[in-house]
Design an enzyme around this catalytic site. Structure first.
Site, mmCIF file in Angstrom:
data_model
loop_
_atom_site.group_PDB
_atom_site.id
_atom_site.type_symbol
_atom_site.label_atom_id
_atom_site.label_comp_id
_atom_site.label_asym_id
_atom_site.label_seq_id
_atom_site.Cartn_x
_atom_site.Cartn_y
_atom_site.Cartn_z
ATOM 1 C CB CYS A 110 -1.214 -0.321 1.452
ATOM 2 S SG CYS A 110 -1.716 1.255 1.235
ATOM 3 C CB CYS A 123 -3.165 2.847 -1.298
ATOM 4 S SG CYS A 123 -3.309 1.230 -1.155
ATOM 5 C CE LYS A 145 -5.029 4.436 -5.645
ATOM 6 N NZ LYS A 145 -5.507 2.937 -5.667
ATOM 7 C CE1 TYR A 194 -10.827 -1.732 -5.407
ATOM 8 C CE2 TYR A 194 -11.533 -3.978 -6.574
ATOM 9 C CZ TYR A 194 -11.697 -2.686 -5.605
ATOM 10 O OH TYR A 194 -12.781 -3.263 -4.859
ATOM 11 C CD GLU A 203 -7.520 2.006 -8.618
ATOM 12 O OE1 GLU A 203 -6.305 1.839 -8.184
ATOM 13 O OE2 GLU A 203 -7.848 2.280 -7.686
ATOM 14 C CG HIS A 228 -28.577 23.760 -3.129
ATOM 15 N ND1 HIS A 228 -28.863 22.355 -3.655
ATOM 16 C CD2 HIS A 228 -28.453 24.585 -3.093
ATOM 17 C CE1 HIS A 228 -28.580 23.176 -4.630
ATOM 18 N NE2 HIS A 228 -28.379 24.233 -3.918
ATOM 19 C CD GLU A 233 -27.828 19.346 -3.640
ATOM 20 O OE1 GLU A 233 -28.910 19.774 -2.727
ATOM 21 O OE2 GLU A 233 -27.415 19.801 -4.328
HETATM 22 P P1 NDP Z 1 -8.003 -8.430 -9.067
HETATM 23 O O1 NDP Z 1 -8.118 -9.913 -9.004
HETATM 24 O O2 NDP Z 1 -8.771 -7.846 -9.309
HETATM 25 O O3 NDP Z 1 -8.314 -8.607 -10.573
HETATM 26 C C1 NDP Z 1 -7.567 -9.591 -11.959
HETATM 27 C C2 NDP Z 1 -8.140 -9.276 -13.011
HETATM 28 O O4 NDP Z 1 -7.190 -9.213 -14.702
HETATM 29 C C3 NDP Z 1 -9.634 -8.961 -13.564
HETATM 30 O O5 NDP Z 1 -10.418 -8.060 -14.563
HETATM 31 C C4 NDP Z 1 -9.346 -10.627 -14.163
HETATM 32 O O6 NDP Z 1 -10.276 -11.188 -15.219
HETATM 33 C C5 NDP Z 1 -8.233 -10.133 -14.866
HETATM 34 N N1 NDP Z 1 -7.357 -11.379 -15.115
HETATM 35 C C6 NDP Z 1 -7.075 -12.423 -14.533
HETATM 36 N N2 NDP Z 1 -6.297 -13.108 -15.105
HETATM 37 C C7 NDP Z 1 -5.671 -12.958 -16.072
HETATM 38 C C8 NDP Z 1 -5.641 -13.766 -17.376
HETATM 39 N N3 NDP Z 1 -4.810 -14.596 -17.300
HETATM 40 N N4 NDP Z 1 -5.886 -13.196 -18.812
HETATM 41 C C9 NDP Z 1 -5.835 -12.207 -18.893
HETATM 42 N N5 NDP Z 1 -6.693 -11.221 -18.111
HETATM 43 C C10 NDP Z 1 -6.918 -11.731 -16.285
HETATM 44 O O7 NDP Z 1 -6.882 -7.620 -9.039
HETATM 45 P P2 NDP Z 1 -6.008 -6.384 -9.209
HETATM 46 O O8 NDP Z 1 -4.661 -6.609 -10.176
HETATM 47 O O9 NDP Z 1 -6.946 -5.539 -10.231
HETATM 48 O O10 NDP Z 1 -6.246 -6.297 -8.491
HETATM 49 C C11 NDP Z 1 -5.807 -6.993 -6.842
HETATM 50 C C12 NDP Z 1 -6.638 -7.193 -5.719
HETATM 51 O O11 NDP Z 1 -6.214 -5.380 -5.422
HETATM 52 C C13 NDP Z 1 -8.151 -6.149 -5.822
HETATM 53 O O12 NDP Z 1 -9.028 -7.268 -5.545
HETATM 54 C C14 NDP Z 1 -8.486 -5.317 -4.714
HETATM 55 O O13 NDP Z 1 -8.741 -5.723 -3.793
HETATM 56 C C15 NDP Z 1 -6.956 -4.192 -4.587
HETATM 57 N N6 NDP Z 1 -6.956 -3.093 -5.148
HETATM 58 C C16 NDP Z 1 -8.012 -2.530 -4.881
HETATM 59 C C17 NDP Z 1 -7.284 -1.082 -4.556
HETATM 60 C C18 NDP Z 1 -8.799 0.340 -4.076
HETATM 61 O O14 NDP Z 1 -9.534 -0.658 -3.447
HETATM 62 N N7 NDP Z 1 -8.627 0.759 -5.365
HETATM 63 C C19 NDP Z 1 -6.296 -0.545 -5.934
HETATM 64 C C20 NDP Z 1 -5.688 -1.508 -6.610
HETATM 65 C C21 NDP Z 1 -5.728 -3.107 -5.744
HETATM 66 P P3 NDP Z 1 -11.721 -11.157 -14.808
HETATM 67 O O15 NDP Z 1 -12.236 -10.389 -14.254
HETATM 68 O O16 NDP Z 1 -11.973 -12.186 -15.857
HETATM 69 O O17 NDP Z 1 -11.449 -12.667 -14.080
#
Ligand code: NDP
Length: 467
Positions: free
Chosen positions: A46, A51, A54, A189, A193, A451, A456
């Site tokens: 983080c 976080c 980012k 995410y 982002e 407002h 709101e």
């Molecule tokens: P996620 O696990 O949330 O998502 C992974 C993404 O990659 C999905 O879109 C998935 O597709 C895709 N994917 C997975 N495997 C493959 C593959 N082999 N080929 C192509 N696409 C693939 O991971 P993130 O890396 O985005 O984030 C990890 C975690 O970090 C999140 O779950 C979140 O909890 C946390 N995070 C939170 C943030 C916040 O609070 N603002 C900011 C950043 C991270 P599909 O949907 O089809 O499975």
């Protein structure tokens, strides 16, 4: 008489580990914390590569639209240009400052900080390996009454030809050159982002997602609305698309997509999920049960099948969010080190976890999506508002805001609240308290708005859109 070196030995100095170590020490426990302090300091994903940097880069990116939109308000002159090296240097300085604060807090609480790679050698035993300047390593052994595994996660990149040419979120903040052309792979995410942020910073961004729509698991209307907004903002979002291979050529990285398509970019970011960081931890030797992707399996007290060993945060792979790891750490500390009154009542609740995706515009959400609410309650009442924010009446921006309330018709309780729009995370945090307290639509209606704000709208929506 103490038979162990420490009451609690925490492995990992990220969000969950730091919170547990500090709070346990504050309650009088003898605590050690091991972390490999190299290029990254204390604070884990983080603080170092998640976080915090980012959000800083997101602020940086928002200036671009601010400069553009200011013309509508009478500001004149060309927009300034981004100095990528300045941004990186200033971010790095701020992260170092935060690393220092973490260290100061831990030492101030009386935690013994150990720099090295810790692994489990028994139910109460830990070995710490330290790399020496001559390349050799030295080992020390410690014992502890309780051990907490809080080692977090690490980016997952699937196998494909040319995998060695891509980067992950770990490298993005410090790319030597600003990527003029960026391909982001993933639809959750991190991918969404970074796509927004680098689009705002001036890169030409393509985002590839293998499924039908980004942000799987979020409310469908939110997903579609966000996809439209980020596309309007300039992200070339391609759905049902995936990478076949990546080749390095003189003019950049050539990315082969399915259907014979090819795009040429400077950087390919893979944001395809994160997996528990368990390699070398000695889990197998101690017999700790592991689930999918190696996640440490814990019970509702975050205790593994080895009763003296606990785990929290991304390594248990439940909800990968910093505030969740903090809350889980507090449950462990309460269970182990009191106060006595807290022990029975402290359990982790995973309902109503508010979350934000810092895309441009942001997504803020708490509670159930429309689809989940229908499944759970059958009869729901929906309220929805879509509008152009007051700011954009003069700014010239075509950005629109979406707000949505989902009410369980039988109880009148608000069970889902969603927003796509500026500062959605800031706005939704407060409403999450109301929902945690069981607020009904009648409570929302009885609340006076502020407002003129976008927020709101959540207390002025009176006409359901469908039932
Ligand atoms: P996620 O696990 O949330 O998502 C992974 C993404 O990659 C999905 O879109 C998935 O597709 C895709 N994917 C997975 N495997 C493959 C593959 N082999 N080929 C192509 N696409 C693939 O991971 P993130 O890396 O985005 O984030 C990890 C975690 O970090 C999140 O779950 C979140 O909890 C946390 N995070 C939170 C943030 C916040 O609070 N603002 C900011 C950043 C991270 P599909 O949907 O089809 O499975």
């Amino acid at each position: 008489m103490n038979t162990y070196d420490f009451d609690l030995f925490v492995i990992g100095g990220g969000s969950g580990g730091v919170r547990a170590a500090r709070m346990a020490a504050t309650r009088g426990a003898r605590v050690a914390m091991a972390e490999m302090l190299g290029t990254d300091g204390l604070g884990g994903t983080c603080v170092n590569v998640g976080c915090i940097p980012k959000k800083l880069y997101s602020y940086a990116a928002h200036y671009a639209e601010g400069f553009e939109e200011s013309h509508g308000y009478g500001w004149e002159g060309p927009a300034p240009s981004l100095n990528w090296d300045t941004l990186k240097t200033r971010r790095a300085a701020e992260i170092s400052r935060l690393n220092g604060i973490y260290e100061h807090m831990l030492k101030g609480a009386g935690v013994t900080l150990l720099n090295g790679f810790a692994s489990l050698t028994g139910a109460h035993e830990i070995q710490l390996a330290r790399l020496q300047s001559d390349g050799s390593s030295s080992h020390s052994a410690y014992t502890a009454k309780h051990i907490l595994i809080a080692v977090g996660g690490t980016p997952f990149v699937p196998h494909f030809q040319g995998r060695e040419h891509v980067v992950t979120s770990n490298e993005m903040f410090d790319l030597p050159e600003f990527p003029r052309r960026l391909l982001v792979v993933g639809g959750s995410y991190i991918a969404s982002e970074f796509a927004s942020i680098f689009n705002g910073l001036g890169a030409q961004v393509t985002q590839l997602y293998r499924g039908e729509q980004i942000l799987r698991g979020f409310d469908d209307e939110v997903r579609h609305f966000l996809a439209q907004e980020v596309s309007k903002a300039g992200v070339d979002l391609r759905l049902n698309a995936d990478v076949v291979a990546v080749h390095r050529e003189a003019d950049g990285l050539h990315v082969e997509l399915a259907h014979q398509e090819r795009i040429v970019v400077d950087t390919v970011l893979y944001a395809t999920g994160r997996v528990p960081n368990v390699s070398g931890l000695g889990l197998e030797s101690v017999g700790i049960a592991q689930g999918a992707q190696g996640a440490v399996v814990v019970n509702s007290d975050f205790q593994t099948n080895v009763p003296s060993i606990y785990a929290v945060g991304d390594v248990i792979n439940r909800v990968q969010l910093t505030p969740v790891a903090l809350a889980e750490a507090m449950v462990v500390v309460d269970q182990l080190f009191g106060p006595e009154a807290n022990k029975a009542q402290r359990q982790m609740a995973y309902d109503n976890i508010p979350t934000a995706v810092f895309t441009h515009p942001n997504v803020g959400t708490v509670g159930l999506s429309e689809q989940q609410a229908r499944e759970r309650f059958g009869h729901i009442t929906l309220y929805r508002s879509e509008f152009k924010a007051l700011k954009h009446t003069l700014s010239g921006s075509s950005e629109r805001t979406l707000m949505k309330l989902i009410v369980d018709t039988a109880s009148d309780r608000v069970v889902g609240l969603h927003m796509v729009g500026p500062d959605a995370g800031e706005i939704v945090q407060g409403f999450a308290v109301a929902m945690q307290a069981g607020a009904t639509k009648a409570h929302f209606d009885a609340t006076i708005g502020i407002h003129p704000t976008a927020a709101e709208e959540f207390v002025t929506m009176r006409t359901p859109v469908s039932t």
